[in-house]
Scaffold this active site. Structure first.
Site, PDB file in Angstrom:
ATOM      1  N   HIS A   2      69.605 -29.115  29.048  1.00  0.00           N
ATOM      2  CA  HIS A   2      70.094 -27.755  28.834  1.00  0.00           C
ATOM      3  C   HIS A   2      70.585 -27.151  30.160  1.00  0.00           C
ATOM      4  CE1 HIS A   2      70.366 -23.660  27.319  1.00  0.00           C
ATOM      5  NE2 HIS A   2      70.234 -24.172  26.111  1.00  0.00           N
ATOM      6  N   PRO A   3      71.774 -26.542  30.162  1.00  0.00           N
ATOM      7  CA  PRO A   3      72.362 -26.063  31.427  1.00  0.00           C
ATOM      8  C   PRO A   3      71.920 -24.668  31.855  1.00  0.00           C
ATOM      9  CG  PRO A   3      73.923 -25.723  29.650  1.00  0.00           C
ATOM     10  CD  PRO A   3      72.712 -26.400  29.027  1.00  0.00           C
ATOM     11  N   CYS A   4      70.898 -24.104  31.222  1.00  0.00           N
ATOM     12  CA  CYS A   4      70.569 -22.703  31.486  1.00  0.00           C
ATOM     13  C   CYS A   4      70.121 -22.454  32.925  1.00  0.00           C
ATOM     14  CB  CYS A   4      69.511 -22.203  30.511  1.00  0.00           C
ATOM     15  SG  CYS A   4      67.914 -23.028  30.657  1.00  0.00           S
ATOM     16  N   GLN A   5      69.588 -23.478  33.615  1.00  0.00           N
ATOM     17  CA  GLN A   5      69.118 -23.286  34.981  1.00  0.00           C
ATOM     18  C   GLN A   5      70.068 -23.881  36.029  1.00  0.00           C
ATOM     19  OE1 GLN A   5      65.118 -24.804  35.223  1.00  0.00           O
ATOM     20  NE2 GLN A   5      64.391 -23.562  33.509  1.00  0.00           N
TER      21      GLN A   5
END
Length: 243
Positions: free
Chosen positions: A203-206
């Site tokens: 997941h690219p959220c960080q």
């Protein structure tokens, strides 16, 4: 940081900027002096038929092959047996060409490729488990996203299974941290952006916060990004590409 003035809004990428960073990354692979690494690690710049957008495909054997292993021979025959420049197009004609390039001159080797851009399916006779990584631009986060799928695992071991991912891809030093993070920010599952078949992704959220600590031009963007994202699922860029 201005980051060379290359980006419209660092560290985010427009579709045009993503096309460029993919092309630079592919060029680094083509030019790098990788030696035997090319037998177990293959990078291709590909393009989807439906949208025309670029993405990066990386194939890696999960164990060292035997000298005459079918799958290692198939890896060597990608792009006609050499790593010259060129873009792979996910169209029927291009996939037919891939089939010929990937077919080792051994009996009973059968390789299929789907017209919709799915990866070539290697023969089970190769007995070589491998992983396919793909780098796509996330349409919401406007950041690269790492997708991955396992293939040809030993009999009875499911490929679309989180425990298989931890067993075959995640290094020991990452396992407890990834399990603690949970789905958001760790390993997630969703329909693949091209094939719509279930696949895993990071997941690219960080990603934004991690990239903001760096100052890099476009030709190094994916090298830096993969250095931050790939290691947790066993993907490291050969150091020769970063030279």
């Amino acid at each position: 940081m201005e980051h060379g003035g290359d980006y419209r809004q660092w560290p985010f990428l427009t579709p045009e900027e993503f096309e460029l960073v993919c092309a630079f990354f592919d060029q680094k692979y083509v030019k790098a002096e990788l030696g035997p690494t090319r037998k177990v690690f293959k990078i291709r710049l590909r393009r989807t038929l439906t949208t025309g957008s670029s993405y990066i495909e990386i194939l890696r054997l999960l164990q060292l092959p035997g000298e005459n292993d079918d799958l290692s021979l198939a890896f060597e025959k990608l792009n006609g047996g050499h790593d010259g420049p060129g873009v792979e197009i996910d169209m029927l004609a291009a996939e037919d060409a891939d089939q010929e390039a990937l077919r080792p001159q051994l009996q009973n080797q059968h390789i299929e490729a789907m017209d919709n851009g799915a990866l070539p399916q290697y023969s089970l006779h190769s007995h070589q488990p491998y992983v396919t990584y793909e780098v796509h631009l996330h349409p919401t986060y406007n950041l690269p996203t790492l997708w991955f799928t396992l293939h040809d695992l030993p009999m009875g071991e499911p490929t679309f299974d989180l425990e298989s991912v931890y067993r075959y891809l995640v290094p020991p030093e990452y396992k407890s941290r990834l399990r603690a993070i949970g789905p958001t920010g760790g390993i997630s599952a969703a329909p693949h952006p091209v094939t719509d078949i279930p696949a895993f992704f990071i997941h690219p959220c960080q990603t934004k916060e991690a990239l903001q600590c760096f100052d890099c031009k476009m030709d190094d963007y994916l090298i830096i990004w993969l250095g931050l994202v790939g290691g947790c699922v066993g993907l490291w860029v050969p150091p020769e590409m970063a030279a």
